[in-house]
Motif scaffolding. Structure first.
Motif, PDB file in Angstrom:
ATOM      1  N   ARG A   1     -17.172  -5.473 -47.760  1.00 11.95           N
ATOM      2  CA  ARG A   1     -16.879  -5.901 -49.134  1.00 11.95           C
ATOM      3  C   ARG A   1     -16.856  -7.419 -49.220  1.00 11.95           C
ATOM      4  O   ARG A   1     -16.351  -8.091 -48.316  1.00 11.95           O
TER       5      ARG A   1
ATOM      6  N   GLU B   1     -20.329   2.887 -59.040  1.00 15.25           N
ATOM      7  CA  GLU B   1     -20.798   3.221 -57.701  1.00 15.25           C
ATOM      8  C   GLU B   1     -21.944   4.213 -57.792  1.00 15.25           C
ATOM      9  O   GLU B   1     -22.032   5.001 -58.739  1.00 15.25           O
TER      10      GLU B   1
ATOM     11  N   LEU C   1     -19.411  -1.686 -57.061  1.00 19.42           N
ATOM     12  CA  LEU C   1     -19.042  -2.986 -57.612  1.00 19.42           C
ATOM     13  C   LEU C   1     -17.722  -2.829 -58.348  1.00 19.42           C
ATOM     14  O   LEU C   1     -17.530  -1.872 -59.111  1.00 19.42           O
TER      15      LEU C   1
ATOM     16  N   SER D   1     -14.790  -5.305 -60.584  1.00 19.54           N
ATOM     17  CA  SER D   1     -14.544  -6.621 -61.180  1.00 19.54           C
ATOM     18  C   SER D   1     -13.350  -6.521 -62.114  1.00 19.54           C
ATOM     19  O   SER D   1     -13.061  -5.466 -62.673  1.00 19.54           O
TER      20      SER D   1
ATOM     21  N   PRO E   1     -18.677  -6.857 -54.894  1.00 21.15           N
ATOM     22  CA  PRO E   1     -19.648  -5.851 -54.464  1.00 21.15           C
ATOM     23  C   PRO E   1     -19.262  -5.292 -53.099  1.00 21.15           C
ATOM     24  O   PRO E   1     -18.640  -5.994 -52.285  1.00 21.15           O
TER      25      PRO E   1
END
Length: 395
Positions: free
Chosen positions: A208, A154, A169, A171, A189
């Motif tokens: 988001r 971030e 982001l 993941s 993201p």
């Protein structure tokens, strides 16, 4: 797996390179460690066929790099070699050794008076029940090893004395072996606008986007239908949040909103998060309640995930302790009111410092299902382990 483990190391190496390129003053601290562990696992193959005692050697290394502009790079990696006492009980040869690797890296720096950047990476190939239980997964029979990779970051940009934008982001990847229907991941993201109304409180609005994908799996004993490879589900979320600093060491965070989920069909899933965190010298406490979209062990793609978890850690003289307990639930997307699959984990560990660089410890774990008892009889697990750890003291 070794190539995947380099992800976290690259984050740290890149950050070190940025600092060196700017001729910044850098301070480095390296702390190697080694743990020898032995214990008992009452459900080794995670299918209810039996338990055994085990031994494990676990070397590790922690690297911290500090520089100008509050720059901090941290890298913490460890590997493990473990062997069962009676491997022949499970169809293994006497020379079979279980391996595991975990690596976490982080980078943070205030790149300007108004902007701060943070990156976080964690990868691991885990066969250790204590490590797997911390993931909060409702495993299927036979899922004894897990590869997990996470990468997030971030950038916070202060646009005024009260307002701030955050661009982030998140993941995650999860795999459980070849042709497992749970092999998949997501990329998310997000952007948040926050406005501070008092020195102790701020309000937030977050948007988001989540993309859930699978690696693909054919029909097997675990699934009656094949899982296609590629993008499976998209989720478009909006949330409002409130963050309140209750004291110098305690923060309350509340967020709520909804996700519009598309894929095979379109539905709406509520999302909410309530978090209370206290961090003081020698003591930390964390309470978390959430309902959100996530990935799990049953099948790739989005699922509804609930979590209620409490953790505590603290020191008292030469003793250091950690306690964690959580209840987890998985449901199909759009069916958040159903009972779904429920499980729980309880974990406690205590270490005693016998010298400046030496500790001895005891850890115990229970990981079990609350529903689906036909599955629970196969995956419920109790583990106890003793350990001796050496870690180089800080300079």
């Amino acid at each position: 797996m070794a190539a995947r483990a380099h992800i976290a190391m690259l984050v740290a190496a890149a950050a070190c390179g940025f600092a060196a390129g700017a001729n910044a003053k850098v301070y480095t601290e390296v702390r190697p460690r080694l743990s020898l562990l032995g214990g008992l696992d009452d459900n080794v193959p995670l299918d209810g066929s039996g338990g055994d005692y085990f031994g494990r050697a676990q070397p590790g290394l922690r690297l911290d790099v500090y520089g100008d502009h509050r720059m901090h790079v941290d890298l913490d990696c460890q590997a493990s070699l473990a062997r069962l006492g009676h491997p022949e009980k499970f169809g293994m040869s006497s020379g079979d050794v279980a391996t595991g690797e975990q690596c976490a890296a982080g980078y943070s720096e205030r790149v300007s008076p108004r902007m701060q950047v943070r990156l976080r990476s964690r990868v691991g190939y885990m066969q250790d029940p204590l490590a797997i239980s911390g993931l909060g997964l409702l495993l299927r029979p036979g899922q004894t090893h897990v590869f997990q990779g996470r990468l997030g970051g971030e950038a916070e940009l202060n646009v005024s004395s009260r307002a701030m934008w955050t661009f982030g982001l998140d993941s995650q990847l999860l795999t459980f072996g070849a042709n497992d229907p749970g092999n998949g991941g997501y990329v998310a993201p997000m952007v948040t606008y926050a406005y501070r109304t008092t020195p102790y409180a701020r309000w937030e609005v977050t948007g988001r986007e989540q993309l859930f994908f699978a690696f693909g799996a054919s029909k097997s004993a675990f699934t009656t239908t094949a899982v296609p490879a590629g993008l499976l589900t998209e989720a478009h979320s909006a949330m409002a949040g409130y963050v309140r600093r209750l004291s110098t060491v305690t923060t309350l965070t509340a967020r709520a909103g909804a996700s519009y989920v598309t894929g095979n069909s379109a539905t709406v899933e509520p999302i909410a998060r309530l978090e209370l965190e206290t961090v003081a010298h020698g003591t930390a406490m964390h309470l978390l309640f959430l309902h959100d979209l996530a990935i799990g062990a049953s099948r790739a793609g989005a699922l509804g995930a609930d979590l209620a978890e409490a953790s505590f850690m603290g020191t008292l003289g030469k003793f250091e302790g950690h306690l964690r307990a959580g209840v987890y639930r998985n449901t199909a997307v759009g069916q958040w009111a159903d009972r779904g699959a429920l499980g729980y984990t309880g974990e406690v560990d205590v270490d005693y410092r016998i010298a400046k660089e030496w500790t001895v410890g005891l850890a115990a774990l229970r990981d079990a299902r609350l529903t689906d008892r036909d599955v629970g009889r196969q995956v419920d697990r109790d583990v106890v382990q003793l350990r001796v750890t050496w870690e180089r003291a800080r300079n």
